[in-house]
Scaffold this motif. Structure first.
Motif, PDB file in Angstrom:
ATOM      1  N   PRO A 147       0.544  -1.241  -0.118  1.00 16.46           N
ATOM      2  CA  PRO A 147       0.085   0.008   0.105  1.00 16.46           C
ATOM      3  C   PRO A 147       0.770   1.333   0.041  1.00 16.46           C
ATOM      4  O   PRO A 147       0.509   2.287  -0.475  1.00 16.46           O
ATOM      5  N   ALA A 148       1.793   1.009   0.768  1.00 14.45           N
ATOM      6  CA  ALA A 148       2.827   2.270   0.633  1.00 14.45           C
ATOM      7  C   ALA A 148       3.561   2.789  -0.550  1.00 14.45           C
ATOM      8  O   ALA A 148       3.550   3.966  -1.161  1.00 14.45           O
ATOM      9  N   ILE A 149       3.834   1.849  -1.116  1.00 16.78           N
ATOM     10  CA  ILE A 149       4.400   1.557  -2.935  1.00 16.78           C
ATOM     11  C   ILE A 149       3.178   2.367  -3.593  1.00 16.78           C
ATOM     12  O   ILE A 149       3.524   3.260  -4.370  1.00 16.78           O
ATOM     13  N   ILE A 150       2.032   1.733  -3.551  1.00 12.31           N
ATOM     14  CA  ILE A 150       1.078   2.144  -4.359  1.00 12.31           C
ATOM     15  C   ILE A 150       0.550   3.599  -3.983  1.00 12.31           C
ATOM     16  O   ILE A 150       0.569   4.565  -5.286  1.00 12.31           O
ATOM     17  N   VAL A 151       0.768   4.312  -2.896  1.00 14.73           N
ATOM     18  CA  VAL A 151       0.476   5.586  -2.586  1.00 14.73           C
ATOM     19  C   VAL A 151       1.679   6.455  -3.013  1.00 14.73           C
ATOM     20  O   VAL A 151       1.165   7.447  -3.822  1.00 14.73           O
ATOM     21  N   ILE A 152       2.894   6.042  -2.995  1.00 19.84           N
ATOM     22  CA  ILE A 152       4.185   6.713  -3.506  1.00 19.84           C
ATOM     23  C   ILE A 152       3.987   6.832  -5.063  1.00 19.84           C
ATOM     24  O   ILE A 152       4.082   8.074  -5.580  1.00 19.84           O
ATOM     25  N   LEU A 153       3.705   5.920  -5.845  1.00 11.35           N
ATOM     26  CA  LEU A 153       3.287   5.843  -7.086  1.00 11.35           C
ATOM     27  C   LEU A 153       2.408   6.621  -7.641  1.00 11.35           C
ATOM     28  O   LEU A 153       2.318   7.551  -8.690  1.00 11.35           O
ATOM     29  N   ALA A 154       1.185   6.634  -6.798  1.00  8.41           N
ATOM     30  CA  ALA A 154       0.067   7.562  -7.136  1.00  8.41           C
ATOM     31  C   ALA A 154       0.354   9.154  -6.994  1.00  8.41           C
ATOM     32  O   ALA A 154      -0.084   9.901  -7.893  1.00  8.41           O
ATOM     33  N   LEU A 155       1.157   9.371  -5.993  1.00 10.03           N
ATOM     34  CA  LEU A 155       1.671  10.700  -5.867  1.00 10.03           C
ATOM     35  C   LEU A 155       2.637  11.201  -6.863  1.00 10.03           C
ATOM     36  O   LEU A 155       2.227  12.345  -7.395  1.00 10.03           O
ATOM     37  N   ILE A 156       3.406  10.315  -7.267  1.00 10.60           N
ATOM     38  CA  ILE A 156       4.368  10.515  -8.450  1.00 10.60           C
ATOM     39  C   ILE A 156       3.422  10.810  -9.810  1.00 10.60           C
ATOM     40  O   ILE A 156       3.782  11.888 -10.442  1.00 10.60           O
ATOM     41  N   PHE A 157       2.641   9.830  -9.944  1.00  9.55           N
ATOM     42  CA  PHE A 157       1.775   9.940 -11.180  1.00  9.55           C
ATOM     43  C   PHE A 157       0.926  11.434 -11.173  1.00  9.55           C
ATOM     44  O   PHE A 157       0.639  12.035 -12.028  1.00  9.55           O
ATOM     45  N   THR A 158       0.122  11.715  -9.968  1.00 10.66           N
ATOM     46  CA  THR A 158      -0.517  12.997 -10.035  1.00 10.66           C
ATOM     47  C   THR A 158       0.563  14.153 -10.005  1.00 10.66           C
ATOM     48  O   THR A 158       0.068  15.090 -10.890  1.00 10.66           O
ATOM     49  N   GLY A 159       1.731  14.120  -9.644  1.00 12.01           N
ATOM     50  CA  GLY A 159       2.699  15.264  -9.815  1.00 12.01           C
ATOM     51  C   GLY A 159       3.062  15.371 -11.330  1.00 12.01           C
ATOM     52  O   GLY A 159       3.215  16.473 -11.764  1.00 12.01           O
TER      53      GLY A 159
ATOM     54  N   GLN B 292       1.223  14.480 -13.808  1.00 10.82           N
ATOM     55  CA  GLN B 292      -0.074  14.896 -14.455  1.00 10.82           C
ATOM     56  C   GLN B 292      -0.009  16.427 -14.493  1.00 10.82           C
ATOM     57  O   GLN B 292      -0.537  17.184 -15.233  1.00 10.82           O
ATOM     58  N   TRP B 293       0.148  16.837 -13.069  1.00 13.40           N
ATOM     59  CA  TRP B 293       0.027  18.334 -12.834  1.00 13.40           C
ATOM     60  C   TRP B 293       0.872  19.073 -13.941  1.00 13.40           C
ATOM     61  O   TRP B 293       0.631  19.935 -14.373  1.00 13.40           O
ATOM     62  N   ARG B 294       1.998  18.644 -14.029  1.00 10.62           N
ATOM     63  CA  ARG B 294       3.121  19.313 -14.804  1.00 10.62           C
ATOM     64  C   ARG B 294       2.606  19.330 -16.409  1.00 10.62           C
ATOM     65  O   ARG B 294       2.761  20.209 -16.993  1.00 10.62           O
ATOM     66  N   LEU B 295       1.989  18.191 -16.559  1.00  9.53           N
ATOM     67  CA  LEU B 295       1.447  18.013 -18.143  1.00  9.53           C
ATOM     68  C   LEU B 295       0.496  18.973 -18.203  1.00  9.53           C
ATOM     69  O   LEU B 295       0.396  19.550 -19.360  1.00  9.53           O
ATOM     70  N   TRP B 296      -0.562  19.265 -17.425  1.00 14.97           N
ATOM     71  CA  TRP B 296      -1.751  19.935 -17.640  1.00 14.97           C
ATOM     72  C   TRP B 296      -1.698  21.317 -17.271  1.00 14.97           C
ATOM     73  O   TRP B 296      -2.366  22.202 -18.005  1.00 14.97           O
ATOM     74  N   VAL B 297      -1.018  21.683 -16.134  1.00 15.23           N
ATOM     75  CA  VAL B 297      -1.159  23.067 -15.670  1.00 15.23           C
ATOM     76  C   VAL B 297       0.143  23.802 -15.506  1.00 15.23           C
ATOM     77  O   VAL B 297       0.109  25.118 -15.709  1.00 15.23           O
TER      78      VAL B 297
ATOM     79  N   SER C 237       0.436  25.753 -22.251  1.00 17.33           N
ATOM     80  CA  SER C 237       1.333  26.471 -22.980  1.00 17.33           C
ATOM     81  C   SER C 237       1.363  26.188 -24.329  1.00 17.33           C
ATOM     82  O   SER C 237       1.705  26.906 -25.365  1.00 17.33           O
ATOM     83  N   ARG C 238       1.419  24.896 -24.798  1.00 18.59           N
ATOM     84  CA  ARG C 238       1.238  24.397 -26.104  1.00 18.59           C
ATOM     85  C   ARG C 238       0.344  25.113 -26.816  1.00 18.59           C
ATOM     86  O   ARG C 238       0.557  25.753 -28.056  1.00 18.59           O
ATOM     87  N   THR C 239      -1.227  25.109 -26.345  1.00 10.81           N
ATOM     88  CA  THR C 239      -2.229  25.779 -27.013  1.00 10.81           C
ATOM     89  C   THR C 239      -1.959  27.010 -27.044  1.00 10.81           C
ATOM     90  O   THR C 239      -2.178  27.714 -27.998  1.00 10.81           O
ATOM     91  N   ARG C 240      -1.471  27.776 -26.042  1.00 11.43           N
ATOM     92  CA  ARG C 240      -1.398  29.309 -26.277  1.00 11.43           C
ATOM     93  C   ARG C 240      -0.099  29.497 -27.539  1.00 11.43           C
ATOM     94  O   ARG C 240      -0.392  30.535 -28.156  1.00 11.43           O
ATOM     95  N   LEU C 241       0.732  28.823 -27.504  1.00  9.04           N
ATOM     96  CA  LEU C 241       1.794  29.118 -28.580  1.00  9.04           C
ATOM     97  C   LEU C 241       1.385  28.737 -30.110  1.00  9.04           C
ATOM     98  O   LEU C 241       1.441  29.499 -30.951  1.00  9.04           O
ATOM     99  N   LEU C 242       0.344  27.730 -30.047  1.00 14.89           N
ATOM    100  CA  LEU C 242      -0.160  27.284 -31.309  1.00 14.89           C
ATOM    101  C   LEU C 242      -1.269  28.771 -31.882  1.00 14.89           C
ATOM    102  O   LEU C 242      -1.228  29.197 -32.814  1.00 14.89           O
TER     103      LEU C 242
END
Length: 91
Positions: free
Chosen positions: A4-16, A18-23, A30-35
């Motif tokens: 469960p600890a590994i799953i939580v850590i992986l979920a936090l990494i995945f969330t981080g 995704q945050w960088r990708l979308w926000v 940024s890509r949309t604005r540049l286009l």
């Protein structure tokens, strides 16, 4: 217990990630604005190309013909030929 600890850590990494990708500034927004900026620049370049073509045609006309020079002198500078009478109509 460890899984469960590994799953939580992986979920936090995945969330981080995704945050960088979308926000973040390096993401999709940024890509949309540049286009959008590129599309606006392309449209402006097309308008300027049309204007340049018109100006080039006018320059070629002025270089090649006496009539174009005479018309430009009449409209822009208000010149008249010798022997002509100038009439100004005011509305």
């Amino acid at each position: 217990m460890l899984k469960p600890a590994i799953i939580v850590i992986l979920a936090l990494i995945f969330t981080g990630l995704q945050w960088r990708l979308w926000v973040s500034d390096d993401g999709v927004s940024s890509r949309t604005r540049l286009l959008e900026q590129a599309d606006a620049a392309h449209a402006e370049n097309q308008q300027l190309a049309v204007r340049n073509a018109e100006l080039d045609a006018e320059v070629q006309d002025l270089k090649s013909g006496q009539a174009a020079i005479e018309a430009r002198a009449r409209t822009t500078l208000g010149m008249i030929k010798p022997g002509e009478t100038f009439y100004l109509v005011v509305q």
